[in-house]
Design a protein around this motif. Structure first.
Motif, PDB file in Angstrom:
ATOM      1  N   GLN A  85      -6.054 -12.336   0.814  1.00 28.69           N
ATOM      2  CA  GLN A  85      -5.360 -12.000  -0.426  1.00 28.69           C
ATOM      3  C   GLN A  85      -3.844 -12.183  -0.298  1.00 28.69           C
ATOM      4  N   THR A  86      -3.409 -12.815   0.767  1.00 27.55           N
ATOM      5  CA  THR A  86      -1.985 -12.888   1.088  1.00 27.55           C
ATOM      6  C   THR A  86      -1.138 -13.411  -0.064  1.00 27.55           C
ATOM      7  N   ASP A  87      -1.538 -14.494  -0.685  1.00 28.91           N
ATOM      8  CA  ASP A  87      -0.729 -15.093  -1.743  1.00 28.91           C
ATOM      9  C   ASP A  87      -0.976 -14.483  -3.115  1.00 28.91           C
ATOM     10  N   ALA A  88      -1.876 -13.520  -3.216  1.00 35.23           N
ATOM     11  CA  ALA A  88      -2.230 -12.945  -4.515  1.00 35.23           C
ATOM     12  C   ALA A  88      -1.319 -11.808  -4.950  1.00 35.23           C
ATOM     13  N   TRP A  89      -0.605 -11.191  -4.010  1.00 36.64           N
ATOM     14  CA  TRP A  89       0.120  -9.965  -4.301  1.00 36.64           C
ATOM     15  C   TRP A  89       1.622 -10.101  -4.090  1.00 36.64           C
ATOM     16  N   ALA A  90       2.380  -9.432  -4.960  1.00 39.85           N
ATOM     17  CA  ALA A  90       3.805  -9.202  -4.749  1.00 39.85           C
ATOM     18  C   ALA A  90       3.908  -7.779  -4.233  1.00 39.85           C
ATOM     19  N   VAL A  91       4.678  -7.589  -3.169  1.00 42.40           N
ATOM     20  CA  VAL A  91       4.819  -6.268  -2.558  1.00 42.40           C
ATOM     21  C   VAL A  91       6.300  -5.927  -2.521  1.00 42.40           C
ATOM     22  N   ILE A  92       6.640  -4.764  -3.073  1.00 41.77           N
ATOM     23  CA  ILE A  92       8.038  -4.346  -3.072  1.00 41.77           C
ATOM     24  C   ILE A  92       8.162  -2.940  -2.487  1.00 41.77           C
ATOM     25  N   ALA A  93       9.340  -2.665  -1.966  1.00 37.34           N
ATOM     26  CA  ALA A  93       9.694  -1.323  -1.509  1.00 37.34           C
ATOM     27  C   ALA A  93      10.764  -0.807  -2.456  1.00 37.34           C
ATOM     28  N   ILE A  94      10.612   0.425  -2.904  1.00 36.62           N
ATOM     29  CA  ILE A  94      11.612   1.044  -3.761  1.00 36.62           C
ATOM     30  C   ILE A  94      11.952   2.388  -3.144  1.00 36.62           C
ATOM     31  N   ALA A  95      13.251   2.635  -2.958  1.00 36.31           N
ATOM     32  CA  ALA A  95      13.665   3.828  -2.222  1.00 36.31           C
ATOM     33  C   ALA A  95      15.001   4.345  -2.733  1.00 36.31           C
ATOM     34  N   GLY A  96      15.204   5.633  -2.502  1.00 29.71           N
ATOM     35  CA  GLY A  96      16.488   6.240  -2.801  1.00 29.71           C
ATOM     36  C   GLY A  96      16.351   7.573  -3.514  1.00 29.71           C
ATOM     37  N   GLY A  97      17.479   8.222  -3.677  1.00 29.61           N
ATOM     38  CA  GLY A  97      17.514   9.500  -4.372  1.00 29.61           C
ATOM     39  C   GLY A  97      17.151   9.337  -5.838  1.00 29.61           C
ATOM     40  N   GLY A  98      16.283  10.190  -6.348  1.00 29.92           N
ATOM     41  CA  GLY A  98      15.857  10.124  -7.737  1.00 29.92           C
ATOM     42  C   GLY A  98      14.697   9.172  -7.981  1.00 29.92           C
ATOM     43  N   ILE A  99      14.085   8.693  -6.910  1.00 30.12           N
ATOM     44  CA  ILE A  99      13.000   7.718  -7.049  1.00 30.12           C
ATOM     45  C   ILE A  99      11.840   8.251  -7.875  1.00 30.12           C
ATOM     46  N   GLU A 100      11.508   9.529  -7.717  1.00 31.11           N
ATOM     47  CA  GLU A 100      10.397  10.104  -8.485  1.00 31.11           C
ATOM     48  C   GLU A 100      10.718  10.120  -9.976  1.00 31.11           C
ATOM     49  N   ASP A 101      11.987  10.329 -10.342  1.00 27.47           N
ATOM     50  CA  ASP A 101      12.385  10.303 -11.745  1.00 27.47           C
ATOM     51  C   ASP A 101      12.221   8.909 -12.339  1.00 27.47           C
ATOM     52  N   VAL A 102      12.552   7.897 -11.550  1.00 26.23           N
ATOM     53  CA  VAL A 102      12.390   6.508 -12.015  1.00 26.23           C
ATOM     54  C   VAL A 102      10.912   6.217 -12.256  1.00 26.23           C
ATOM     55  N   LEU A 103      10.079   6.511 -11.265  1.00 25.51           N
ATOM     56  CA  LEU A 103       8.659   6.195 -11.378  1.00 25.51           C
ATOM     57  C   LEU A 103       7.949   7.040 -12.431  1.00 25.51           C
ATOM     58  N   ALA A 104       8.442   8.250 -12.692  1.00 23.40           N
ATOM     59  CA  ALA A 104       7.837   9.100 -13.726  1.00 23.40           C
ATOM     60  C   ALA A 104       7.949   8.463 -15.109  1.00 23.40           C
ATOM     61  N   ARG A 105       8.906   7.593 -15.298  1.00 20.35           N
ATOM     62  CA  ARG A 105       9.055   6.889 -16.580  1.00 20.35           C
ATOM     63  C   ARG A 105       8.028   5.780 -16.762  1.00 20.35           C
ATOM     64  N   LEU A 106       7.385   5.372 -15.671  1.00 18.63           N
ATOM     65  CA  LEU A 106       6.529   4.193 -15.707  1.00 18.63           C
ATOM     66  C   LEU A 106       5.078   4.435 -15.307  1.00 18.63           C
ATOM     67  N   VAL A 107       4.833   5.451 -14.485  1.00 15.12           N
ATOM     68  CA  VAL A 107       3.526   5.657 -13.864  1.00 15.12           C
ATOM     69  C   VAL A 107       2.889   6.932 -14.419  1.00 15.12           C
ATOM     70  N   PRO A 108       1.615   6.881 -14.853  1.00 20.40           N
ATOM     71  CA  PRO A 108       0.984   8.043 -15.493  1.00 20.40           C
ATOM     72  C   PRO A 108       0.418   9.092 -14.542  1.00 20.40           C
ATOM     73  N   ILE A 109       0.660   8.961 -13.239  1.00 13.42           N
ATOM     74  CA  ILE A 109       0.167   9.973 -12.298  1.00 13.42           C
ATOM     75  C   ILE A 109       1.355  10.726 -11.703  1.00 13.42           C
ATOM     76  N   ASP A 110       1.087  11.913 -11.200  1.00  8.51           N
ATOM     77  CA  ASP A 110       2.123  12.764 -10.614  1.00  8.51           C
ATOM     78  C   ASP A 110       2.440  12.283  -9.204  1.00  8.51           C
ATOM     79  N   LEU A 111       3.626  11.721  -9.024  1.00  2.00           N
ATOM     80  CA  LEU A 111       4.033  11.185  -7.731  1.00  2.00           C
ATOM     81  C   LEU A 111       4.964  12.120  -6.966  1.00  2.00           C
ATOM     82  N   ARG A 112       5.125  13.349  -7.450  1.00  6.00           N
ATOM     83  CA  ARG A 112       5.958  14.296  -6.710  1.00  6.00           C
ATOM     84  C   ARG A 112       5.343  14.535  -5.340  1.00  6.00           C
ATOM     85  N   ALA A 113       6.200  14.755  -4.353  1.00  9.00           N
ATOM     86  CA  ALA A 113       5.749  14.917  -2.963  1.00  9.00           C
ATOM     87  C   ALA A 113       4.737  16.049  -2.810  1.00  9.00           C
ATOM     88  N   SER A 114       4.811  17.069  -3.656  1.00  8.35           N
ATOM     89  CA  SER A 114       3.867  18.180  -3.557  1.00  8.35           C
ATOM     90  C   SER A 114       2.450  17.777  -3.963  1.00  8.35           C
TER      91      SER A 114
END
Length: 177
Positions: A95-124
């Motif tokens: 599946q090597t050529d089928a996927w784009a893989v990115i890393a996203i990091a930094g302060g406030g990352i959960e706030d960014v992803l909460a705008r886009l992802v329908p699951i709870d990504l908080r560390a708890s």
């Protein structure tokens, strides 16, 4: 004859840094899908331990050792970033050529992803090593928490531009607060 040039899925799109958030591309040398045949999951785990040092993780988990990661990727399917031979035990697909893989990091990352992802990504609720197949905007993605302030996101290669665009827009919105 055409002179073809291999480009990564996020070529010319990344890296991007907005505020405290950075988005970079990961280019795995190998991504293999593993679907154990009926009744062979334990044998696949044993064989993977011999070949790469780790077995199949539980649902919604990933495990890593010595630069090799195995992700749960859905019902009866795992993804590994190594070449494996599981003849007679599992269907293995490159599946090597089928996927784009990115890393996203930094302060406030959960706030960014909460705008886009329908699951709870908080560390708890979604700790280090947790992985999920979910939606990001209108795209199917696999998202994995790498550490307290970092995630890895996989999307089909054809959606790489949309993924970067959506992440940039959400990050700009959070940075503007």
């Amino acid at each position: 004859m055409a002179n073809l040039i291999a480009l990564t899925p996020c070529h010319a799109l990344l890296p991007v840094t907005i505020g405290r958030i950075s988005v970079t591309e990961i280019t795995p040398a190998q991504l293999m899908s593993i679907a154990p045949f009926a009744g062979k999951q334990k044998a696949v785990t044993a064989q993977l331990k011999v070949q790469v040092g780790i077995g199949l993780p539980a649902a919604n988990r990933c495990v890593s050792k010595d630069n090799v990661t195995v992700w749960w990727f859905g019902h009866g399917v795992w993804l590994v970033n190594a070449d494996v031979a599981l003849n007679g035990l599992a269907a293995v697909t490159d599946q090597t050529d089928a996927w784009a893989v990115i890393a996203i990091a930094g302060g406030g990352i959960e706030d960014v992803l909460a705008r886009l992802v329908p699951i709870d990504l908080r560390a708890s609720h979604f700790g280090v090593g947790s992985t999920a197949r979910t939606m990001l905007g209108h795209m199917n993605v696999a998202i994995t928490r790498k550490d307290a302030r970092a995630f890895e996101i996989m999307v089909m290669r054809s959606m790489a531009g949309t993924l970067v665009h959506d992440l940039e827009a959400a990050t700009r919105g959070v940075a503007a607060r």
